[in-house]
Motif scaffolding. Structure first.
Motif, PDB file in Angstrom:
ATOM      1  N   MET A   1       0.848  -1.176   0.000  1.00 22.61           N
ATOM      2  CA  MET A   1       0.000   0.000   0.000  1.00 22.61           C
ATOM      3  C   MET A   1       0.893   1.239   0.000  1.00 22.61           C
ATOM      4  SD  MET A   1      -2.773   1.183   2.892  1.00 22.61           S
ATOM      5  CE  MET A   1      -4.050   0.045   2.468  1.00 22.61           C
ATOM      6  N   THR A   2       0.676   2.132  -0.938  1.00 20.14           N
ATOM      7  CA  THR A   2       1.449   3.366  -0.979  1.00 20.14           C
ATOM      8  C   THR A   2       0.708   4.461  -0.230  1.00 20.14           C
ATOM      9  OG1 THR A   2       0.421   4.048  -3.037  1.00 20.14           O
ATOM     10  CG2 THR A   2       2.447   2.736  -3.216  1.00 20.14           C
ATOM     11  N   SER A   3       1.430   5.525   0.120  1.00 21.04           N
ATOM     12  CA  SER A   3       0.811   6.587   0.911  1.00 21.04           C
ATOM     13  C   SER A   3      -0.325   7.284   0.169  1.00 21.04           C
ATOM     14  CB  SER A   3       1.858   7.605   1.352  1.00 21.04           C
ATOM     15  OG  SER A   3       2.420   8.238   0.237  1.00 21.04           O
ATOM     16  N   ASP A   4      -0.335   7.254  -1.170  1.00 25.63           N
ATOM     17  CA  ASP A   4      -1.421   7.915  -1.890  1.00 25.63           C
ATOM     18  C   ASP A   4      -2.727   7.141  -1.790  1.00 25.63           C
ATOM     19  OD1 ASP A   4      -0.316   5.916  -3.539  1.00 25.63           O
ATOM     20  OD2 ASP A   4      -1.111   6.881  -5.340  1.00 25.63           O
ATOM     21  N   THR A   5      -2.699   5.928  -1.280  1.00 22.82           N
ATOM     22  CA  THR A   5      -3.927   5.164  -1.090  1.00 22.82           C
ATOM     23  C   THR A   5      -4.319   5.086   0.388  1.00 22.82           C
ATOM     24  OG1 THR A   5      -2.738   3.073  -0.949  1.00 22.82           O
ATOM     25  CG2 THR A   5      -3.529   3.749  -3.127  1.00 22.82           C
ATOM     26  N   ARG A   6      -3.530   5.667   1.255  1.00 19.29           N
ATOM     27  CA  ARG A   6      -3.833   5.623   2.684  1.00 19.29           C
ATOM     28  C   ARG A   6      -4.707   6.794   3.085  1.00 19.29           C
ATOM     29  NH1 ARG A   6       2.055   4.155   5.211  1.00 19.29           N
ATOM     30  NH2 ARG A   6       2.240   2.173   4.143  1.00 19.29           N
ATOM     31  N   VAL A   7      -5.620   6.512   4.000  1.00 17.52           N
ATOM     32  CA  VAL A   7      -6.462   7.542   4.584  1.00 17.52           C
ATOM     33  C   VAL A   7      -6.392   7.366   6.087  1.00 17.52           C
ATOM     34  CG1 VAL A   7      -8.794   8.493   4.777  1.00 17.52           C
ATOM     35  CG2 VAL A   7      -8.007   7.544   2.586  1.00 17.52           C
ATOM     36  N   ALA A   8      -6.137   8.450   6.802  1.00 22.54           N
ATOM     37  CA  ALA A   8      -6.067   8.401   8.264  1.00 22.54           C
ATOM     38  C   ALA A   8      -7.165   9.268   8.852  1.00 22.54           C
ATOM     39  CB  ALA A   8      -4.711   8.895   8.745  1.00 22.54           C
ATOM     40  N   LEU A   9      -7.794   8.777   9.904  1.00 24.81           N
ATOM     41  CA  LEU A   9      -8.761   9.560  10.676  1.00 24.81           C
ATOM     42  C   LEU A   9      -8.012  10.085  11.891  1.00 24.81           C
ATOM     43  CD1 LEU A   9     -11.572  10.561  11.500  1.00 24.81           C
ATOM     44  CD2 LEU A   9     -11.933   8.322  12.560  1.00 24.81           C
ATOM     45  N   VAL A  10      -7.921  11.400  12.002  1.00 25.03           N
ATOM     46  CA  VAL A  10      -7.223  12.020  13.122  1.00 25.03           C
ATOM     47  C   VAL A  10      -8.244  12.818  13.925  1.00 25.03           C
ATOM     48  CG1 VAL A  10      -5.327  13.521  13.835  1.00 25.03           C
ATOM     49  CG2 VAL A  10      -5.133  12.194  11.719  1.00 25.03           C
ATOM     50  N   THR A  11      -8.372  12.493  15.191  1.00 29.79           N
ATOM     51  CA  THR A  11      -9.309  13.207  16.056  1.00 29.79           C
ATOM     52  C   THR A  11      -8.573  14.311  16.813  1.00 29.79           C
ATOM     53  OG1 THR A  11      -8.978  11.674  17.901  1.00 29.79           O
ATOM     54  CG2 THR A  11     -10.736  11.144  16.328  1.00 29.79           C
ATOM     55  N   GLY A  12      -9.332  15.273  17.279  1.00 28.55           N
ATOM     56  CA  GLY A  12      -8.744  16.349  18.077  1.00 28.55           C
ATOM     57  C   GLY A  12      -7.965  17.366  17.276  1.00 28.55           C
ATOM     58  N   VAL A  13      -8.389  17.612  16.045  1.00 27.88           N
ATOM     59  CA  VAL A  13      -7.682  18.575  15.194  1.00 27.88           C
ATOM     60  C   VAL A  13      -8.449  19.902  15.220  1.00 27.88           C
ATOM     61  CG1 VAL A  13      -6.668  18.974  12.913  1.00 27.88           C
ATOM     62  CG2 VAL A  13      -6.996  16.639  13.717  1.00 27.88           C
ATOM     63  N   SER A  14      -8.572  20.488  16.392  1.00 31.62           N
ATOM     64  CA  SER A  14      -9.349  21.720  16.498  1.00 31.62           C
ATOM     65  C   SER A  14      -8.517  22.932  16.877  1.00 31.62           C
ATOM     66  CB  SER A  14     -10.489  21.544  17.505  1.00 31.62           C
ATOM     67  OG  SER A  14      -9.975  21.147  18.761  1.00 31.62           O
ATOM     68  N   ARG A  15      -7.204  22.727  17.105  1.00 36.28           N
ATOM     69  CA  ARG A  15      -6.321  23.848  17.449  1.00 36.28           C
ATOM     70  C   ARG A  15      -4.968  23.644  16.778  1.00 36.28           C
ATOM     71  NH1 ARG A  15      -4.525  24.539  22.589  1.00 36.28           N
ATOM     72  NH2 ARG A  15      -4.279  22.307  22.807  1.00 36.28           N
ATOM     73  N   ARG A  16      -4.384  24.730  16.326  1.00 34.93           N
ATOM     74  CA  ARG A  16      -3.056  24.643  15.703  1.00 34.93           C
ATOM     75  C   ARG A  16      -1.982  24.304  16.734  1.00 34.93           C
ATOM     76  NH1 ARG A  16      -3.187  30.338  13.071  1.00 34.93           N
ATOM     77  NH2 ARG A  16      -4.552  30.579  14.863  1.00 34.93           N
ATOM     78  N   ALA A  17      -2.292  24.427  18.011  1.00 32.18           N
ATOM     79  CA  ALA A  17      -1.311  24.147  19.065  1.00 32.18           C
ATOM     80  C   ALA A  17      -1.542  22.773  19.693  1.00 32.18           C
ATOM     81  CB  ALA A  17      -1.380  25.228  20.142  1.00 32.18           C
ATOM     82  N   GLY A  18      -2.286  21.908  19.038  1.00 28.79           N
ATOM     83  CA  GLY A  18      -2.616  20.618  19.623  1.00 28.79           C
ATOM     84  C   GLY A  18      -1.909  19.439  18.987  1.00 28.79           C
ATOM     85  N   ILE A  19      -1.985  18.316  19.670  1.00 32.46           N
ATOM     86  CA  ILE A  19      -1.358  17.088  19.189  1.00 32.46           C
ATOM     87  C   ILE A  19      -2.028  16.596  17.909  1.00 32.46           C
ATOM     88  CG2 ILE A  19      -0.945  14.652  19.734  1.00 32.46           C
ATOM     89  CD1 ILE A  19      -0.716  15.555  22.697  1.00 32.46           C
ATOM     90  N   GLY A  20      -3.357  16.658  17.858  1.00 30.49           N
ATOM     91  CA  GLY A  20      -4.066  16.207  16.659  1.00 30.49           C
ATOM     92  C   GLY A  20      -3.634  16.971  15.419  1.00 30.49           C
ATOM     93  N   PHE A  21      -3.428  18.275  15.570  1.00 29.13           N
ATOM     94  CA  PHE A  21      -2.952  19.092  14.451  1.00 29.13           C
ATOM     95  C   PHE A  21      -1.576  18.625  13.987  1.00 29.13           C
ATOM     96  CE2 PHE A  21      -0.465  22.594  12.772  1.00 29.13           C
ATOM     97  CZ  PHE A  21      -1.295  23.106  11.801  1.00 29.13           C
ATOM     98  N   ALA A  22      -0.678  18.391  14.935  1.00 25.73           N
ATOM     99  CA  ALA A  22       0.681  17.961  14.592  1.00 25.73           C
ATOM    100  C   ALA A  22       0.667  16.616  13.867  1.00 25.73           C
ATOM    101  CB  ALA A  22       1.549  17.882  15.846  1.00 25.73           C
TER     102      ALA A  22
END
Length: 84
Positions: A1-22
């Motif tokens: 599987m190459t990265s162009d076929t991967r999809v990730a669900l990332v939770t907690g992406v509500s602040r630029r200063a958060g772990i989810g954003f990183a």
């Protein structure tokens, strides 16, 4: 599987200063498609607060093109406040 076929669900992406954003930023840098989840009211209730630029600013900082999929509002009773 190459990265162009991967999809990730990332939770907690509500602040630029958060772990989810990183995490979302690093995954996007590898070419992985990212579905980002956020719940801004949660951040607003805490001392760190929500991102001043809102989700539009968060997504713009990720360099992401985004589509809003909808809003889910929990129907369960509110949790007791966190104690530190």
């Amino acid at each position: 599987m190459t990265s162009d076929t991967r999809v990730a669900l990332v939770t907690g992406v509500s602040r630029r200063a958060g772990i989810g954003f990183a995490v979302a930023r690093e995954l996007l840098a590898t070419g992985t498609k990212v579905v980002a989840q956020s719940w801004t009211p949660h951040d607003a209730e805490h001392p760190w607060g929500s991102d001043p630029a809102g989700m539009d600013g968060v997504l713009s900082a990720l360099g992401a093109s985004a589509t809003t999929c909808g809003t889910w509002r929990p129907t369960s009773p509110a949790r007791p406040p966190l104690r530190g």
